[in-house]
Design an enzyme around this catalytic site. Sequence first.
Site, mmCIF file in Angstrom:
data_model
loop_
_atom_site.group_PDB
_atom_site.id
_atom_site.type_symbol
_atom_site.label_atom_id
_atom_site.label_comp_id
_atom_site.label_asym_id
_atom_site.label_seq_id
_atom_site.Cartn_x
_atom_site.Cartn_y
_atom_site.Cartn_z
ATOM 1 N N GLY A 127 0.757 -1.118 0.076
ATOM 2 C CA GLY A 127 0.089 0.074 0.025
ATOM 3 C C GLY A 127 1.033 1.214 -0.023
ATOM 4 O O GLY A 127 0.988 1.981 0.966
ATOM 5 N N TYR A 128 1.476 1.508 -1.185
ATOM 6 C CA TYR A 128 2.392 2.766 -1.317
ATOM 7 C C TYR A 128 1.680 3.598 -2.259
ATOM 8 O O TYR A 128 1.372 4.733 -1.463
ATOM 9 C CB TYR A 128 3.725 2.342 -1.878
ATOM 10 C CG TYR A 128 4.564 1.884 -0.986
ATOM 11 C CD1 TYR A 128 4.435 1.245 0.166
ATOM 12 C CD2 TYR A 128 6.079 2.206 -1.155
ATOM 13 C CE1 TYR A 128 5.568 1.178 1.043
ATOM 14 C CE2 TYR A 128 7.139 1.825 -0.449
ATOM 15 C CZ TYR A 128 6.943 1.261 0.649
ATOM 16 O OH TYR A 128 7.682 1.077 1.590
ATOM 17 N N THR A 161 -0.661 -4.383 -6.575
ATOM 18 C CA THR A 161 -0.429 -5.607 -7.444
ATOM 19 C C THR A 161 -1.026 -7.021 -6.977
ATOM 20 O O THR A 161 -0.700 -6.937 -5.558
ATOM 21 C CB THR A 161 0.686 -5.601 -7.880
ATOM 22 O OG1 THR A 161 1.358 -4.572 -8.451
ATOM 23 C CG2 THR A 161 1.127 -6.912 -8.914
ATOM 24 N N GLU A 244 15.645 -3.626 -2.630
ATOM 25 C CA GLU A 244 14.994 -4.455 -3.797
ATOM 26 C C GLU A 244 16.262 -4.799 -4.555
ATOM 27 O O GLU A 244 16.120 -5.736 -5.265
ATOM 28 C CB GLU A 244 14.059 -3.424 -4.570
ATOM 29 C CG GLU A 244 12.727 -3.314 -4.018
ATOM 30 C CD GLU A 244 11.847 -2.710 -4.691
ATOM 31 O OE1 GLU A 244 11.548 -1.370 -4.892
ATOM 32 O OE2 GLU A 244 11.193 -3.351 -5.726
#
Lengths: 398, 398, 386, 386
Positions: A127-128, A161, A244
């Site tokens: 939830g960004y 997503t 990441e």
Amino acid sequence: MDLQFTPEQEAFRQEMRTWVRANLPADISHKVHNALRLSKDDMQRWAKILGAKGLHGYGWPKEFGGPGWDAIQRHIFEEECAMAGSPRIVPFGPVMVAPVIMAFGSPEQHQRFLPGIMSGEVWWSQGYSEPGSGSDLASVKTRAERQGNKYIVNGQKTWTTLGQYGDWIFCLVRTNSEVKPQAGISFLLIDMKSPGVTVRPIITMDGEHEVNEVFFDNVEVPAENLVGQENQGWTYAKYLLAHERTNIADVNRAKRELERVKRIARAEGVYDDARFRDQIALLEVDVIALEMMVLRVLSAEHGGKKALDVAGLLKVRGSEIQQRYSELMMLAAGPTSQVFLQEAMEAGWQGDQFAGGFPGGNLTAAPLAATYLNYRKTTIYGGSNEVQRNIVAQTLLG
Amino acid sequence: MDLQFTPEQEAFRQEMRTWVRANLPADISHKVHNALRLSKDDMQRWAKILGAKGLHGYGWPKEFGGPGWDAIQRHIFEEECAMAGSPRIVPFGPVMVAPVIMAFGSPEQHQRFLPGIMSGEVWWSQGYSEPGSGSDLASVKTRAERQGNKYIVNGQKTWTTLGQYGDWIFCLVRTNSEVKPQAGISFLLIDMKSPGVTVRPIITMDGEHEVNEVFFDNVEVPAENLVGQENQGWTYAKYLLAHERTNIADVNRAKRELERVKRIARAEGVYDDARFRDQIALLEVDVIALEMMVLRVLSAEHGGKKALDVAGLLKVRGSEIQQRYSELMMLAAGPTSQVFLQEAMEAGWQGDQFAGGFPGGNLTAAPLAATYLNYRKTTIYGGSNEVQRNIVAQTLLG
Amino acid sequence: MDFDFTSDQEQLRDVVRRWVDKDYDIEHRRALVKAGGHAGADASGAWQSLAELGLLGLAVTGEHGGMDMGPVEAMVVMEELGRGLVISPYAGAALMGAGVLRDHAPSELQAAWLPRVAEGTARVIPALQERGARYRLSHVSATAQKGADGAWRVSGVKNLVAIGGDDGVAEAYVVPARVSGAVDAPEGIALFLVERGASGLKAQPYALLDGSRAAELTFDSAPAALIAEQGFAPLEHMVDIGIAALCAEGVGAMESLLALTVDYMNTRKQFNVLISSFQALRHRASDMKMQLELARSMSYYATLKLTAPADERRRALAQAKVQLGQSMRFVAQQAVQLHGGIGVTEEYAAGHFFKRLTVMELSLGDTMHHLGEVSARMQDSAGVFA
Amino acid sequence: MDFDFTSDQEQLRDVVRRWVDKDYDIEHRRALVKAGGHAGADASGAWQSLAELGLLGLAVTGEHGGMDMGPVEAMVVMEELGRGLVISPYAGAALMGAGVLRDHAPSELQAAWLPRVAEGTARVIPALQERGARYRLSHVSATAQKGADGAWRVSGVKNLVAIGGDDGVAEAYVVPARVSGAVDAPEGIALFLVERGASGLKAQPYALLDGSRAAELTFDSAPAALIAEQGFAPLEHMVDIGIAALCAEGVGAMESLLALTVDYMNTRKQFNVLISSFQALRHRASDMKMQLELARSMSYYATLKLTAPADERRRALAQAKVQLGQSMRFVAQQAVQLHGGIGVTEEYAAGHFFKRLTVMELSLGDTMHHLGEVSARMQDSAGVFA
């Protein structure tokens, strides 16, 4: 300076290769190799297989139940998974939220959340992004108001997503709007089954339901679900982004897909067409250069030397290459790529109603245009390529 | 809508073709077709031949002694000149300063300056750019102080093309520094033989002396050499820039040079190489698209309809194409293009000291790399392509 | 040398544009796509509207009830259909199919079909694509045989037959079939007209990625009328008419998409400023404008060369498609990129333009194919008049 | 899998860099170029310095007095020479010439020449280019014949023999000549060493566009020593050594040029602000950095593949040259563009980098040539380890 892996690393690769090939279900790898549609069950089956081996969090240190691999081992594992045709690990749990929980969460949070992530049982969402935030992540508007031992969350996230499968979602929320944007953000873990959480699909132009809007309407979240300290969420978000790392280039998948380009070109009769083949050759050079760049980053990381400052480059180049191979595949199948049969993207579909199984061409053409459409996202998400260029330029020019 | 020229236009073309081919000296056209070095005499000889026919100012209206042609006639004439291999007209006199003198100069100035420009006797230079001004032309620093009936000029101009041959130079000079930059500029005509004028060569990376610095050290200029009104020079400068028009794309030369690319490729044995030939084919499409765009602009101009807003596009595309054909020629000759024999760029050089006339290749390769180097300027000068893109974007986006 | 439109042409443009603006907005289009081919024979009503506007007889001669208009008028209509992203087999039926009948069919076939084409009661649509042919027009393995009764019968499979927004609405197809020669030989290809209800003809419809519909046609000794026994030259001519139409449609679509992008850039804020204030994005928009204007220039070129001798025409059309292919790809990709996330959604119009522009690149020869044509047909001279 | 340099390698880099910084600034280079080949046999003193630094024996084995270093050390040296834009036949003599002798020559020839190579008294330089050969190594029309006395004699013309900053300084040349077969056959090519003073050898020097010097060599029955009778594989090997050296030099040159550009952008003002504040230019600089890093990655790849089996080596070197060709062109062109006017002057360094990078693209196979090689040598698998 040496391009070869050490004998130990080669042995590790063999071990991983053997294990992956023995454990990856054939029906799943068939879908991946042919870009057919993966179901939730496909993804979660693979996650649980990994989890049972303690590898769903293959990047985790030993103390949290991970294998404690170094950067090169992780890369080798990723490569073996990719080349065998395993689905990409859904990153939101094991790759994104887990490291934040490990670094900034409480021991209780460790115990409560990490096992479900590792096992693949609990599906996490991210939830960004918010409507209008785009590349400006710090412009968080979703509010979380502290009321006693809970937060009341109101607002909206978007581009979530696979959020339709989510059990939990980690969110950046605004807990202070009096200070400058970055300073008033907190990092909250929210049970998506909580009353007031609504997930609404966003259909993308390839016709798929891959992303979602997530609405929060007076959602009650126990204060114990706050990670770290209130208003320190931006620090954790940046930590997550930094985590990441190299897989952002997704070069292993690019290698697998380049092989697929060649297979498709051969099937479509253009592999020996000089004009088309030159395009594959150019892509091949691009992929090798990207892989070498990734290996350089890994080597620097592994050697503990100062990190190479090429993360922005990896994202830009990796995404451009993804777009290019998806485009080349489509061009290889040529006119047939126009055919858009949703059902032909399901494994097992044979197209018996058509004279040759697939209208005017080969069944392998079914997902090509859809992938081309889908991959327009790659230069937009994860910090658009324009933002990445800004970052590279900042490093160069100040 | 019609791609064909009218019978009258075709007849005009025939007339021009016949005249140009009959009057263009063969030695000059040989040099142009082979990109050999043109002397001052070559350029001026052709200018005077044009002048004798009243065509050095082929864009001039009849009242000032020009042919009074319309836009299409001018284009046809330019095309016939280009394809026949005539040198480009040195534009500073007939194309640049003359229209300003006609529009804003006094009858005395008309009489004094225009005949020498038309005849090709008087060589004009341009004094616009200054050190550091770059694309910001309004940042004029060269001062002209009025003292009685003359101006005292101090300062420096740069990038003055062929200024080493100049008899006269038209300059933007600052006559008022108390106002905002554009408001304090005047347009002055200066005799380059005046005491205090010094011309110093700038050698470009192709080894040529094509541009110059021009220094003014207390140069006295009669006040009658002021064009129009003091401090109105920026208006005249903008008028001049607007007057450069369609030939900015130089598409006629591009057509001639594309033919030369093909000749060179054939001589070098790559015309039938599919990979190389594709590159020519792409360039051919580019050239035709540019020519069509130029023709559209001409048609709009000719028809008196509102002008097409594509001037910036013409400059950008025209210069990119110039760079590309110069590059392709160099690549056609391949390894031989590395040879850099200044003397081989003079007509008549035969290279008898070498086993095959030119080291390792054909004599036609002699100027290829030099032209490639020289043409780096095309995307920089005349308002850099970046500035042109700013202008196009301004029109699109506000 | 004149690129002005006549007032009649401007009026024609206005008529189409008004219809598009009024009756064919993006919501309407999306509903059509959603309904797929299941909504009946003329769900969109578009064909009826086009008929009412008189556009279906554009390429039909006056003697058969048409308007006898030329390539420029066709271009005007296609630009507007492109601008409105209209899903329609207009180019295939009203330009290609009608065109090949007008220019190459025997007079009795013309008399039988062209009046119906002009009044909108018959669509005659090309059925060209064969398995493995890619973009080679000479790759024809469908066969035609003349029976003892003198009647022709066609067998084979054709695909990607563009039937517009609805299923099964063509009344006849233009079908290349081989009467002699090897599979890739230009010689021995004849052109036939096969009616929808012909025995032995089966149609299987499906969707294309731009939301339009196409069909696979299987011919099993289907009775056929001969259009041209020496069919390859007419086939090339018909395809060139189609390429010119695609070019014009592409120009219209790119124009809309650029306008949409410009509007978005002047609305959308990031980091508290309009994204139209970012120079890198401004230059991108400027490059899109460049590609649009190059494409428009080459669309004019394609249209105006349609009446040139075959060699010159084929070369010019290939050149045009190379430019359009490059332009459409660039404009489509950059438009989505400049929009960011919203650009990839089904909800927003940009993605629909992207898909249509992608299909257009893949239709009637992609950029690489036509680059090969340009290369093969290259001459020593250069330029528009070479 | 490790891309760190050893401390010895870092030391080597420091040695070269210090010499370049101290003795080989751009002014020094410009003076050399201006003097052309007319300033004597070692006008630059560079060769002497390289000898004193011990670099000339880099590729020579210990038994012949060399340092017996490998491809990585060669890469380190070439990067630094590239960074300093040093005009020198170092790659040709110390890497290619010495390398082919070391790996392929009979031991007596090695003993006669390698010690002199290592001590800097003999340069052995490849003489490869023939008229009409373009980049095809198998295109050899020079011939070699074995006399009744058992001695070889070579006839033919070779060009673009890179002799560095001065004229006529090579003591010997490595010359491919045909002993049998057709002009383009890989078979029948032998490699010879021909000494500078050999009878029948004539050298005619000239300038290259980067300011270095080259020569045309005419062999008229010039006495020659056989390096390898099966010469094609050694020739390919030698050229691959040269390609790797070019890649490394290109990386060094691009690094300098990008730094120069970045400095300029942070100094130069337009419209009253630094041009480094313009986003479109910032993104261009970022794209230059991308090309530099891709090139560096492929330079490593080239170097590390030099010891691979011939097939794998050739494929990898071609892939590397394709990347370097693209990168060098982009970085050179954009650097000049970002500099504006000053970028195209002889006075300023950017243009000299531009010219050297251009020459490097045209050397030992340009981008199109090597793309053809990559395409021809393509395998089903993909990636660095494929």
